[in-house]
Scaffold this motif. Structure first.
Motif: not given
Length: 161
Positions: A22-41
């Motif tokens: 995960c890069t500092p400018h990751c497009l997904f990071a603001p919307y798919f937080r690490a504590d919500e893995p099922n959301k992105f899955a």
């Protein structure tokens, strides 16, 4: 803005799911937080990461959070109902609304009849559920018009479940 907040060194849920750094400018990071893995899955399973990337790049940044919430809802509904998806959920809610509107109109019509002086005696001795003109749960929708209550609606059965 949420997209500009500094993040910790942990990967977002999207990068963890795709097993990439995960890069500092990751497009997904603001919307798919690490504590919500099922959301992105769920979103990934229905739309795919490439399509989600394209969608997020086309949506203006202030509206991306809403777009992601919409994608998550649509993905969840598509996984629940692969044929109709969120349209099935909307149709089901519309059918419930039409049924409740019909039940309310029937109850108002019965109340109007019971409030008149001539039918008061027959209304007070009978169970309210037996006095209704129709069923509480409708099997089909017909045209219904109520003169005095101001409610005039055409009910049509929806083709969806």
């Amino acid at each position: 803005m949420r997209g500009q907040e500094p993040r910790s060194t942990s990967s977002c849920a999207a990068c963890k799911f795709m097993k990439r750094r995960c890069t500092p400018h990751c497009l997904f990071a603001p919307y798919f937080r690490a504590d919500e893995p099922n959301k992105f899955a769920k979103v990934h399973k229905v739309f795919g990461a490439s399509n989600v990337t394209k969608i997020l790049n086309e949506v203006p940044e202030p509206q991306r959070h809403d777009a992601v919430n919409s994608l998550v809802f649509e993905a969840e509904e598509r996984l629940k109902d692969p044929v109709y998806g969120c349209i099935g959920a909307i149709a089901s809610l519309q059918d419930k609304m039409f049924q409740l509107q019909h039940d309310l109109a029937v109850a108002k019509a019965r109340l109007a009849r019971c409030s008149s002086k001539t039918s008061y005696a027959s209304c007070s001795t009978t169970s309210p559920f037996l006095m209704l003109d129709g069923d509480f749960g409708m099997s089909s929708f017909g045209d219904f018009t109520m003169d005095q209550g101001g409610l005039t609606s055409d009910f049509h059965q929806h083709p969806f479940p």
